[in-house]
Design a protein around this motif. Structure first.
Motif, mmCIF file in Angstrom:
data_model
loop_
_atom_site.group_PDB
_atom_site.id
_atom_site.type_symbol
_atom_site.label_atom_id
_atom_site.label_comp_id
_atom_site.label_asym_id
_atom_site.label_seq_id
_atom_site.Cartn_x
_atom_site.Cartn_y
_atom_site.Cartn_z
ATOM 1 N N SER A 289 0.835 -1.207 0.000
ATOM 2 C CA SER A 289 0.000 0.000 0.000
ATOM 3 C C SER A 289 0.866 1.251 0.000
ATOM 4 C CB SER A 289 -0.910 0.032 1.228
ATOM 5 O OG SER A 289 -1.796 -1.057 1.188
ATOM 6 N N GLU B 167 -7.199 0.585 -0.978
ATOM 7 C CA GLU B 167 -7.452 -0.580 -0.132
ATOM 8 C C GLU B 167 -8.709 -0.331 0.713
ATOM 9 O OE1 GLU B 167 -4.162 -3.068 2.009
ATOM 10 O OE2 GLU B 167 -4.626 -1.377 3.295
ATOM 11 N N ASP C 229 -5.480 -1.604 -5.034
ATOM 12 C CA ASP C 229 -4.850 -2.063 -3.803
ATOM 13 C C ASP C 229 -5.746 -3.103 -3.141
ATOM 14 O OD1 ASP C 229 -3.396 -2.432 -1.536
ATOM 15 O OD2 ASP C 229 -3.248 -0.315 -0.987
ATOM 16 N N GLU C 230 -5.353 -4.358 -3.250
ATOM 17 C CA GLU C 230 -6.090 -5.492 -2.684
ATOM 18 C C GLU C 230 -7.583 -5.464 -2.953
ATOM 19 O OE1 GLU C 230 -4.960 -7.259 0.904
ATOM 20 O OE2 GLU C 230 -3.040 -6.219 0.981
HETATM 21 MG MG LIG Z 1 -1.973 -2.718 2.085
#
Ligand SMILES: [Mg+2]
Ligand SMILES: Nc1ncnc2c1ncn2[C@@H]1O[C@H](COP(=O)(O)OP(=O)(O)OP(=O)(O)O)[C@@H](O)[C@H]1O
Lengths: 293, 244
Positions: free
Chosen positions: B41, B83, B163-164
């Motif tokens: 991140s 995220e 992000d994820e």
């Molecule tokens: Mg992260």
């Protein structure tokens, strides 16, 4: 009956002024999480610069009003570029910036003192103060203008926030400034707008309330306290809730003074607000906003 | 398209990225995988200019972006799906999409462009159309992730960073989202995908990086990398070893 209608009208009038200041505070808070302690000084600048343009320079109102707006906007620019931005650049937290606005308030007060002196002054009325009988109500045009201006600013604020693209950016920044940045929204522009807009709202409130209260360099302090109470009571997170809080406080004040004594009005209001906050810590209408975060 | 060389990033003095180098070629999917706290991140946020980067070099289409502000990075066409989705929860689905369009709004002819982008995004995620006036925070996790991707696509990005996106989603929904990423690559989009779910992310990728404790431990083409021993070390947490 006549007494009651008189009290309600004066409560709504004062409440409109508190509501305008509450709305101003809430708009700046929404974009920056800062309570602007200098907000009351915009009201003072509105009233005193109206005296300057109308009485001292003998200018007609259609020039004086843009003049007043110019004065408060210049002050708002100075506050934004001279206090807010330098502190944000140094990563100051909102609480520190609030202290900065308190300092600015003291400076504006000092400059005002040099320009206008400490005495209470007569503020020329934009509209007549002569009694006007509307059905069962006895009022005057100035009073009606205050209420109408309050209503107009509510509508304008609603329009900007909910009907324009810029307003959507303002609301997004209020919800989460960091994610708003990821959309490419420049939060500093949002904050600048909120300073300019709320300075205008407060300055105009000053022009309107001046003839009723008299223009005095310290008038901002009492008004910002009431405006802040309005915002806390209604809910700081929403300009409309803050405005409604202003009406509530104005009414309480008027009724308390009319049927009790004005001596107890203030402590009673504070107690009521405390009670409300025990039950609804985000303010009467503030729940919606609290849920947002 | 994006080139990062020896980038260092940190929070109040503590370093979270050490000398990281990453390259992303146009039209490819690049995956960055690693365990919790690897610095994934941080890398994405460094590109978005939300994290301070004391040293290193970053260029996008040949342009130095180290000194830019977050809004300017978006203007260049680098758009992030953060995220945890980070929707504007009290705002409606449509308002979130409008906010995503901020990069292109206000230009001449933007009304037409908006309609086109909206059609494109709603074509990818038909569910969002039914939900247009619903508060985004009240949707299911999968729907929220689709909105988060849709919101970013409204900006017509050149480089999309995710992000994820699989965080907290059922495997079936993850597959759906990864399928959409493949489609986007076919449409010519360049994608940086950051994931903990290494296997799937690397299968999808043209090129991949494995990160552990703030460093790139291994890199290579996606399929090859998923067999790299560094991957297991990364997840088992043996920071001393390097396989690259
Ligand atoms: Mg992260
Ligand atoms: N805001 C912050 N302040 C201080 N340290 C931070 C901050 N954000 C991240 N870190 C630290 O930086 C390191 C890398 O974190 P980062 O969030 O980039 O990891 P990640 O790979 O994204 O992990 P995850 O898979 O859990 O999301 C961690 O040691 C973390 O504690």
């Amino acid at each position: 009956m006549e007494k009651l209608s008189y009290l309600i009208l004066s409560g709504v009038t004062n409440g409109s002024v508190y509501g305008l200041i509450g709305l101003s505070l809430s708009i700046i808070y929404g974009s920056s999480r800062v309570i602007n302690f200098a907000q009351g000084d915009f009201v003072m600048l509105g009233a005193l610069s109206a005296i300057m343009f109308v009485t001292t320079f003998n200018l007609p109102w259609f020039i004086a009003i843009p003049g007043v707006i110019g004065v408060v906007m210049l002050t708002a620019l100075a506050l934004n570029y001279g206090v807010y931005r330098p502190m944000v650049r140094r990563k100051a937290p909102p609480l520190t910036i609030m202290m900065g606005t308190l300092g600015a308030s003291i400076m504006i007060y000092g400059i005002g003192l040099l320009v206008w002196g400490p005495d209470q002054k007569f503020v020329p009325a934009l509209l007549s103060l002569k009694p006007l009988i509307v059905g069962p109500l006895i009022t005057n045009p100035q009073q009606l203008a205050i209420i109408a201006t309050f209503a107009a600013f509510l509508v304008l604020t609603w329009y900007i926030l909910y009907r324009t693209r810029f307003g959507l950016s303002i609301r997004a920044t209020g919800v989460d400034p960091k994610v708003a940045l990821l959309m490419g929204i420049r939060s500093e522009r949002i904050v600048l707008f909120s300073f300019l807009f709320s300075a205008t709202v407060s300055g105009i409130a000053g022009v309107l309330v001046g003839p009723l209260l008299g223009g005095q360099i310290g008038m901002g302090l009492m008004l910002i306290v009431k405006g802040f109470l309005a915002a806390i009571l209604g809910g700081l997170g929403s300009p409309f809730a803050a405005a409604a809080g202003g009406i509530a406080i104005g009414m309480m004040e008027a009724l308390m003074a009319g049927y009790g004594t004005s001596l107890y009005a203030e402590p009673a209001i504070f107690m009521l607000i405390l009670l409300v906050l025990f039950v609804r810590p985000y303010g009467l209408l503030g729940d919606y906003e609290a849920e947002r975060r | 398209m994006l080139s990062i060389e020896n980038l260092t990033a940190g929070y109040n003095g503590s370093e979270a990225l050490h000398q990281v180098s990453v390259r992303i070629e146009p039209g490819t999917i690049v995956s960055v995988v690693g365990a919790n706290g690897a610095g994934k991140s941080t890398l994405v946020n460094a590109i978005s200019r939300l994290v301070t980067t004391p040293s290193g070099k970053m260029t996008f289409e040949g342009r130095d972006i180290m000194a830019l502000k977050p809004a300017s990075v978006v203007e260049l066409g680098i758009v992030q799906v953060p995220e945890g989705r980070k929707l504007f929860a009290p705002l409606t689905v449509m308002e979130n999409l409008r906010l995503g369009f901020h990069r292109l709004a206000g230009r001449s002819g933007s009304d037409k462009v908006f309609k086109d982008r909206l059609d494109y995004v709603l074509g990818l995620f038909p569910k969002l159309k039914e939900r247009a006036d619903q508060r985004s925070g009240t949707m299911s996790g999968g729907e929220q992730q689709m909105l988060a991707v849709g919101r970013a696509l409204m900006a017509d990005p050149k480089l999309l960073m995710l992000d994820e996106p699989s965080l907290g989603l059922a495997p079936m929904v993850v597959d759906q989202i990864f399928d959409i990423l493949k489609m986007l690559r076919e449409d010519g989009l360049t994608i940086l995908l950051v994931e903990q779910h290494a296997e799937e992310a690397l299968k999808l990728a043209d090129y991949g990086y494995i990160m552990a404790v703030g460093k790139v431990r291994a890199e290579g083409t996606g399929p090859a990398l998923s067999k790299d021993p560094a991957l297991h070390h990364s997840y088992l947490g043996k920071p001393g070893e390097t396989a690259a």
